[in-house]
Design a protein around this motif. Structure first.
Motif, PDB file in Angstrom:
ATOM      1  N   VAL A  77      32.226  32.060  34.228  1.00 43.87           N
ATOM      2  CA  VAL A  77      32.419  33.430  34.683  1.00 43.87           C
ATOM      3  C   VAL A  77      33.324  34.148  33.691  1.00 43.87           C
ATOM      4  O   VAL A  77      34.471  33.738  33.480  1.00 43.87           O
ATOM      5  CB  VAL A  77      33.037  33.488  36.095  1.00 43.87           C
ATOM      6  CG1 VAL A  77      33.279  34.936  36.518  1.00 43.87           C
ATOM      7  CG2 VAL A  77      32.128  32.787  37.103  1.00 43.87           C
ATOM      8  N   ASP A  79      35.421  37.453  32.817  1.00 36.71           N
ATOM      9  CA  ASP A  79      36.040  38.625  33.439  1.00 36.71           C
ATOM     10  C   ASP A  79      35.880  39.814  32.492  1.00 36.71           C
ATOM     11  O   ASP A  79      36.528  39.887  31.452  1.00 36.71           O
ATOM     12  CB  ASP A  79      37.515  38.339  33.717  1.00 36.71           C
ATOM     13  CG  ASP A  79      38.187  39.436  34.534  1.00 36.71           C
ATOM     14  OD1 ASP A  79      37.652  40.565  34.573  1.00 36.71           O
ATOM     15  OD2 ASP A  79      39.252  39.178  35.120  1.00 36.71           O
ATOM     16  N   SER A  81      36.102  43.003  33.745  1.00 35.04           N
ATOM     17  CA  SER A  81      36.580  44.146  34.532  1.00 35.04           C
ATOM     18  C   SER A  81      37.430  45.105  33.706  1.00 35.04           C
ATOM     19  O   SER A  81      37.550  46.287  34.046  1.00 35.04           O
ATOM     20  CB  SER A  81      37.364  43.664  35.757  1.00 35.04           C
ATOM     21  OG  SER A  81      38.468  42.861  35.377  1.00 35.04           O
ATOM     22  N   TYR A 108      32.036  38.965  35.865  1.00 38.30           N
ATOM     23  CA  TYR A 108      32.864  39.531  36.933  1.00 38.30           C
ATOM     24  C   TYR A 108      33.272  40.931  36.507  1.00 38.30           C
ATOM     25  O   TYR A 108      34.079  41.110  35.601  1.00 38.30           O
ATOM     26  CB  TYR A 108      34.105  38.665  37.177  1.00 38.30           C
ATOM     27  CG  TYR A 108      35.086  39.299  38.135  1.00 38.30           C
ATOM     28  CD1 TYR A 108      34.895  39.204  39.512  1.00 38.30           C
ATOM     29  CD2 TYR A 108      36.181  40.028  37.668  1.00 38.30           C
ATOM     30  CE1 TYR A 108      35.775  39.808  40.396  1.00 38.30           C
ATOM     31  CE2 TYR A 108      37.061  40.643  38.538  1.00 38.30           C
ATOM     32  CZ  TYR A 108      36.850  40.522  39.907  1.00 38.30           C
ATOM     33  OH  TYR A 108      37.710  41.136  40.783  1.00 38.30           O
ATOM     34  N   GLY A 110      34.292  43.314  38.883  1.00 36.82           N
ATOM     35  CA  GLY A 110      35.179  43.869  39.887  1.00 36.82           C
ATOM     36  C   GLY A 110      34.441  44.687  40.939  1.00 36.82           C
ATOM     37  O   GLY A 110      35.037  45.113  41.927  1.00 36.82           O
ATOM     38  N   ASP A 147      28.253  40.631  39.374  1.00 39.63           N
ATOM     39  CA  ASP A 147      28.613  40.972  40.751  1.00 39.63           C
ATOM     40  C   ASP A 147      28.250  42.419  41.073  1.00 39.63           C
ATOM     41  O   ASP A 147      28.422  42.877  42.208  1.00 39.63           O
ATOM     42  CB  ASP A 147      30.097  40.724  41.021  1.00 39.63           C
ATOM     43  CG  ASP A 147      31.019  41.535  40.113  1.00 39.63           C
ATOM     44  OD1 ASP A 147      30.523  42.213  39.201  1.00 39.63           O
ATOM     45  OD2 ASP A 147      32.245  41.492  40.323  1.00 39.63           O
ATOM     46  N   LEU A 178      31.768  36.806  42.970  1.00 43.52           N
ATOM     47  CA  LEU A 178      32.395  36.066  41.873  1.00 43.52           C
ATOM     48  C   LEU A 178      33.913  36.028  41.947  1.00 43.52           C
ATOM     49  O   LEU A 178      34.553  35.374  41.125  1.00 43.52           O
ATOM     50  CB  LEU A 178      31.972  36.671  40.532  1.00 43.52           C
ATOM     51  CG  LEU A 178      30.477  36.621  40.219  1.00 43.52           C
ATOM     52  CD1 LEU A 178      30.194  37.304  38.885  1.00 43.52           C
ATOM     53  CD2 LEU A 178      29.970  35.181  40.196  1.00 43.52           C
ATOM     54  N   LYS A 179      34.480  36.710  42.917  1.00 48.82           N
ATOM     55  CA  LYS A 179      35.939  36.831  42.965  1.00 48.82           C
ATOM     56  C   LYS A 179      36.627  35.473  43.047  1.00 48.82           C
ATOM     57  O   LYS A 179      37.658  35.238  42.407  1.00 48.82           O
ATOM     58  CB  LYS A 179      36.337  37.699  44.154  1.00 48.82           C
ATOM     59  CG  LYS A 179      37.765  38.206  44.116  1.00 48.82           C
ATOM     60  CD  LYS A 179      37.992  39.230  45.207  1.00 48.82           C
ATOM     61  CE  LYS A 179      39.381  39.828  45.133  1.00 48.82           C
ATOM     62  NZ  LYS A 179      39.585  40.861  46.179  1.00 48.82           N
ATOM     63  N   ARG A 182      36.470  33.776  39.590  1.00 47.32           N
ATOM     64  CA  ARG A 182      36.818  34.656  38.464  1.00 47.32           C
ATOM     65  C   ARG A 182      37.542  33.870  37.369  1.00 47.32           C
ATOM     66  O   ARG A 182      38.529  33.184  37.621  1.00 47.32           O
ATOM     67  CB  ARG A 182      37.708  35.779  38.983  1.00 47.32           C
ATOM     68  CG  ARG A 182      38.212  36.759  37.946  1.00 47.32           C
ATOM     69  CD  ARG A 182      39.101  37.788  38.617  1.00 47.32           C
ATOM     70  NE  ARG A 182      39.571  38.821  37.714  1.00 47.32           N
ATOM     71  CZ  ARG A 182      40.349  39.827  38.094  1.00 47.32           C
ATOM     72  NH1 ARG A 182      40.738  39.931  39.361  1.00 47.32           N
ATOM     73  NH2 ARG A 182      40.737  40.727  37.212  1.00 47.32           N
TER      74      ARG A 182
END
Length: 221
Positions: A77, A79, A81, A108, A110, A147, A178-179, A182
């Protein structure tokens, strides 16, 4: 430890513009029939789902024609965001160590936090550009996920990133949870699609298996 990465399908879930609203209605009831059954009506691309090459390509392969091995593997995953509205090839190359051993790359963004609100459909979530998509294809992946509601901009009806990925049979997974994973690297990932004839896409039950949790539990015992 198993972690569910799947949104529950309800009549109120966010849907891609133009997609039919899901309907879940009683077909049989305990009072009337002595047992419960639910009549389900929803698009093959509802909720947490997977796109097959047949979704866009005339001679694209369908999910029901694929081996089960296509739906599981090692995942990472990333990140994105804070990466901006565009995920670039340079960003992916800077994460080579996390990508090179993966079968699935999951972004991910967010947007999971916006699920169930109108803001989930705001068209500003991070998406790969075409160079980044081609780089992902070059890694020999089984799938790419997000996500957010799409791997392309909602307003881009040509769906260029879909086409780059699906042309090389890289499956697309959308609306993932996915939180809880993450930033996780190299874990076992399963994305099991509903099986029906000529599956251009399907809702999936997606989950992660974090094996280090089992090792820690054994050591504590």
């Amino acid at each position: 430890m198993l972690i569910d990465m799947t949104h529950t399908i309800t009549p109120e879930i966010p849907i891609y513009p133009g997609t039919p609203v899901p309907s879940l209605s009683p077909a049989c009831t305990l009072t009337r029939d002595g047992f419960r059954e639910t009549l389900l009506s929803f698009s093959s691309h509802t909720g947490t789902h997977m796109d097959a090459p047949a979704h866009l390509l005339q001679d694209g392969r369908t999910l029901d024609d694929m081996p089960m091995s296509q739906f599981s593997g090692r995942a990472t995953v990333l990140d994105v965001s804070e990466a901006g509205p565009v995920i670039t090839e340079a960003f992916l190359q800077s994460n080579y160590d996390a990508i090179h051993c993966a079968d699935f790359i999951l972004f991910y963004t967010g947007w999971e936090d916006r699920w169930g609100t109108e803001r989930f459909l705001e068209d500003s979530f991070p998406v790969p550009d075409e160079a980044a998509a081609r780089y992902l294809v070059s890694r020999g992946l089984k799938g790419v996920g997000t996500d957010a509601i799409g791997i392309d901009r909602i307003g881009d009806r040509h769906l260029p990133i879909h086409r780059v990925l699906l042309k090389d049979s890289v499956l697309i997974l959308e609306n993932l949870c996915l939180k809880k994973v993450r930033g996780r690297k190299d874990f076992l990932f399963f994305a099991l699609p509903m099986k029906f004839q000529n599956t251009d896409g399907a809702p999936i039950r997606a989950f992660a298996e974090l094996r280090e949790s089992f090792e820690g539990e054994r050591r504590r015992r």
